[in-house]
Design an enzyme around this catalytic site. Structure first.
Site: not given
Ligand code: WQD
Length: 335
Positions: A124, A148, A152, A294
């Site tokens: 990841s 998590y 990795k 984040d």
């Molecule tokens: C994306 C953006 C949130 C939900 C994670 C893991 C990474 C990988 C992919 C496993 C961020 C914003 C989110 C919501 C929001 N997973 N958001 N409201 O955090 O970039 O990555 O998932 O391997 O390891 O860290 O993805 O989709 O959670 O968030 O505003 O209800 O959307 O703050 O900026 P992220 P995400």
């Protein structure tokens, strides 16, 4: 070739199994269905026109895993099985370390007993940690900000150390950026249990009226519109990247990392607006506080995967939005 796919009933695993079957591989899915539906293998077969073999087991169960390798020759393994919720890992760290490390160590020991020396690992972008400059490039220092993420980082290190004393072994470490979207058939997609942690499954549920509105986690980041930027890529492009990694493993040894991303970045609000435009739906949202952990922005330098895996993401953000919506519409019509 016969490919063992651990976690093959999951979101990325299932899309990868379709590509493997359509390429003519025999596929063995090992999954405990703790975070996937038991009807996924049948959906895979319906799309691919060919059945995968399904073994319901915990990959950490040495005896159960041994039976798979004793029953047939496994040419290579794609290892998806693992717990993957960042926030949850902070609440139950021991479960994450035990599960993600035990599954990997048991798998490697079983592969060794059977002379299987090709592994593609589901890593990841989170391994780049909070300090590296963007765009991320393989070879940068790795670290993590969650248990998590540390699993990795640790598994990548385990594979590097293992390859250092097993010169015939090939470990391809695929660092995923933000996979979203679904198979064009509408039969496979990202359908997490409970309230989604990730952005796109949350958007989809709001658009479908299953959740009242989206909370945008932070509108005051130093970005073009104040919301976080991410490198979203289509899950089918990501799945195809695993077949390129398997090809690479046929002619290379050692542990090698590759970014699987587009090299572009899209903000939360831009993704919401694209989703609304493409699908003609409304996604009501409110701007809330930032989510712990984040980063404002991260995206890939995808040049190494392009040059050495001969892989480039092809699908657009519009494709991702359209396919994600088609998937949930199909699921709702089945209910
Ligand atoms: C994306 C953006 C949130 C939900 C994670 C893991 C990474 C990988 C992919 C496993 C961020 C914003 C989110 C919501 C929001 N997973 N958001 N409201 O955090 O970039 O990555 O998932 O391997 O390891 O860290 O993805 O989709 O959670 O968030 O505003 O209800 O959307 O703050 O900026 P992220 P995400």
């Amino acid at each position: 070739m016969t490919i063992l796919v651990t976690g093959g009933a999951g979101y990325i695993g299932s899309h990868t199994c379709v590509e493997l079957l359509q390429k003519g591989c025999e596929v063995v899915i090992a999954d405990n269905f703790s975070n996937s539906s038991r009807d996924v293998p049948a959906r895979i077969a319906r799309i691919a026109g060919k059945q995968p073999q399904v073994c319901e087991l915990d990959v950490a169960d040495c005896q159960a895993l041994e039976q798979i390798f004793a029953a047939q020759h496994i040419d290579a393994v794609i290892h998806f099985a693992g717990l993957k919720a960042v926030g949850e890992s902070c609440q139950i760290p021991l479960r994450y370390y035990r599960n993600n490390l035990d599954t990997t160590l048991t798998l490697l020991e079983t592969m060794e007993r059977h002379g299987c020396a090709k592994l593609v690992f589901s890593s990841s972008a989170t391994v780049y940690g909070p300090k590296n400059e963007i765009p991320y490039v393989e070879g940068m220092d790795t670290s993590a900000t969650s248990p998590y993420g540390w699993t990795k980082v640790m598994i990548e290190q385990i594979l590097r150390d293992y390859c250092a004393v097993n010169p015939d072994f090939s470990a391809v470490l695929l660092r995923y950026f933000n996979p979203i979207g679904a198979h064009e058939s509408g039969l496979l997609g990202d359908d997490p249990n409970g309230i989604p942690n990730n952005l796109m499954p949350y958007i989809v549920r709001v658009a479908a009226g299953r959740l009242p509105n989206l909370t945008v986690f932070g509108g005051d980041y130093p970005t073009r519109d104040g919301t976080c930027l991410r490198d979203y890529l289509h899950v089918v492009d990501l799945a195809k990247g695993h077949l390129c990694a398997l090809d690479y493993a046929q002619t290379h040894t050692g542990a090698e990392a590759f970014n699987l991303g587009t090299g572009d970045s899209v903000s939360v609000l831009e993704l919401v607006r694209s989703f609304q435009r493409v699908n003609g739906v409304s996604v009501p949202y409110v701007i809330g506080g930032r989510r712990d952990g984040d980063l404002a922005e991260f995206y890939a330098n995808p040049a190494r995967a392009r040059d050495e895996l001969h892989w480039t993401a092809e699908k657009s953000v519009d494709d991702m939005c359209r396919d994600a919506w088609h998937f949930i519409q199909t699921r709702l019509s089945e209910a």
